[in-house]
Design a protein around this motif. Structure first.
Motif: not given
Length: 129
Positions: A52-56, A90-96, A102-106, A111-115
């Motif tokens: 998905s184009n949207y960061c979690a 993510c370019p906004y806050h360097n969120f990985e 699709g899971c955040p590293v932190a 919350a997760r991003t759809a794959t």
């Protein structure tokens, strides 16, 4: 154009998004796939991913992000980039975002991003939604 694939749990739509020569290693592109905004990326040495184009984290546009090998550690004070695990930053806050899950590293709760399943078929990149 889309076609349908039958799976054991539900039907998936098949979308051809581009040719393999249109997406160079390390790059991403944004596509409208059905009613979704999906980022398709070419992970260096590992093929293609679709998310998905949207960061979690805060909804930033992952299509403007970049790939990096994930930093890992076996012990305190050690930092190693794992060539087999990749994140989209993510370019906004360097969120990985882990490109495989699709899971955040932190961790951020659940919350997760759809794959999405992505495949190469006859030199075309195909996303199944």
């Amino acid at each position: 154009m889309s076609t349908t694939e039958q799976t054991s749990t539900r039907r998936r739509q098949r979308y051809v998004v581009c040719g393999v020569d249109e997406l160079k290693p390390g790059t991403t592109r944004l596509y409208a796939v059905g009613h979704r905004q999906i980022v398709v990326g070419h992970v260096p040495g590992h093929g293609y991913v679709a998310l998905s184009n949207y960061c979690a984290h805060q909804g930033g546009p992952l299509s403007a992000g970049s790939f990096e090998a994930m930093w890992t550690a076996e012990k305190v004070g050690e930092r190693i980039q794992d060539p087999d695990r990749w994140v989209l930053i993510c370019p906004y806050h360097n969120f990985e975002i882990d490109t495989a899950t699709g899971c955040p590293v932190a961790r951020l709760g659940t919350a997760r991003t759809a794959t999405y399943r992505v495949a190469v078929e006859a030199d075309e990149i195909v996303v199944y939604v």
